[in-house]
Design an enzyme around this catalytic site. Structure first.
Site: not given
Length: 419
Positions: A85, A138, A82, A247
């Site tokens: 992203k 997420s 992820s 993140k």
């Protein structure tokens, strides 16, 4: 709302940062070669060792300068999960309008693996709220809705992501989707992720979203509201002083990944850990290392003599070459012994020479990376020889030659008076 995060929550949080270790000035030793290469080495202080992390790949970067303080397999190809992203958000922020109302497609609503916002076909939601869902919780389905709206299609949006990676210099990165699902054509490396994150953090709205612990998003055509929580435990629990992003990411193949940023004393650091046994501890280990072991270092000293250049037709045959101004950089203590200085300068000069005349530059490097450059200049004037000076030298040679060939008891025909 589904909240299948796919994020492990068993990572133990780290202990407090170790005490700051201070150090004093270091003696610089150098060697000059006729080819013009000058090496400068710093003796490494005792105990100056890099940190140990469980991650298969990791990088610690200065967010302002891009300087790398720690690198473990930084260019090794890895799956980003992820962390993808971050690039999705960059493209949306630069090409989309945050107040746009997005109509969720069947394709976006069909995404159900991992963390999802549980979007439903036909629902309407702003692009800004979709971005919040992608970066904070997420949500995998939100990235598809973002891509379709901003790029016209998911495929076109992915092309935009790959083009941006090239522009940023992330040359070891290729995206095949917007959310980080496994795909053999979807890969990156720790260094590229640090570069991409550093760029993203220059956007104020991105900064605001990645440091948000929780927020509520609303749908435009209904009363539906969802409170979402940040997947980054360091941020959510406030367990690390100065933490301000960024993140998390997890898939079975990528393992547990994290990009963490923190700011202290005006310095912001970015820690990237990929496929880690304990991503939070690893990230804090790197951040602690950066805040305690990295300091401002002066490379070279103003007026320091680094060489002497021959001068033709001058009153003196050589002129000192000095550093015009020092270079200041941030370095970790264990990096000091790896710094090298390469001098590039002209082979010789012809009088007259003026003090402060640039004759080259010193290039400071850490392994293959350039840290900075300092101008090298002449340290004094060297006037050109006048007529009588040249005549005196010519006659002195003649006198020496005549004394050797003739009667040693005979005085030379002509001697120049001293000047």
């Amino acid at each position: 709302m589904k909240r299948k995060t796919g994020e492990k929550t068993g990572d133990r949080l780290p202990l407090k940062a170790p005490a700051v270790i201070r150090y004093s000035a270091y003696i610089l030793s150098l060697t000059l070669f006729l080819s013009g290469a000058l090496l400068l080495s710093f003796p490494a202080p005792a105990g100056a060792v890099p940190p140990s992390v469980t991650a298969d790949a990791a990088v610690l970067m200065d967010a302002r300068t891009g300087q790398i303080f720690y690198d473990k397999n930084g260019l090794q190809r890895r799956e980003p999960a992820s962390l993808t992203k971050i690039m999705t958000a960059i493209i949306a922020l630069e090409y989309g309008r945050l107040n746009d109302v997005v109509t969720v497609s069947r394709n976006a609503a069909a995404i159900g693996m991992g963390s999802v916002l549980d979007l439903r076909a036909g629902e309407k939601i702003t692009l800004e709220d979709l971005l919040k869902a992608a970066l904070i919780m997420s949500a995998n389905d939100s990235t598809v809705a973002i891509a379709e709206h901003v790029g016209g299609s998911e495929e076109a949006f992915i092309e935009m992501m790959n083009a941006k990676a090239l522009v940023l210099g992330a040359l070891h990165t290729r995206f095949a989707n917007t959310n980080g699902y496994h795909d053999p054509r979807h890969y990156t490396c720790a260094r590229d992720l640090a570069v991409i994150t550093r760029y993203a953090l220059q956007n104020p709205l991105f900064n605001k979203m990645v440091r948000t612990r929780e927020t509520t998003i609303s749908f435009c055509d209904s009363r539906r509201k969802e409170t979402i929580y940040n997947t980054n435990r360091l941020l959510r629990e406030g367990s690390y002083p100065g933490i301000d992003g960024v993140k998390t990411g997890s898939t079975p193949r990528a393992g547990n990944c994290l990009i963490a940023s923190a700011t202290r004393g005006g310095r912001r650091l970015i820690a990237v850990v990929l496929h880690s046994a304990n991503r939070y501890r690893d990230a804090v280990t790197l951040l602690d290392y950066g805040f305690s072991e990295v300091t401002r270092v002066t490379l070279g000293a103003e007026g320091e003599e680094v060489a002497q250049l021959p001068v033709a037709n001058g009153l003196t045959g050589r002129v000192p070459v000095i550093v015009a101004a020092p270079v200041e950089v941030d370095l970790a203590r264990d990096q000091l012994s790896q710094v090298r200085r390469e001098v590039r300068m002209v082979p010789s000069l012809v009088a007259p020479v003026k003090a402060g005349q640039k004759v080259g530059e010193a290039v400071f490097r850490l392994k293959d990376e350039e840290l900075g450059r300092a101008a090298l200049v002449t340290g004094q004037d060297v006037p050109k020889k006048g007529f009588f000076s040249r005549l005196r030298k010519t006659m002195a040679r003649a006198n020496a030659s005549g004394a050797g060939a003739g009667d040693a008891t005979c005085d030379p025909f002509f001697r120049l008076p001293p000047f």
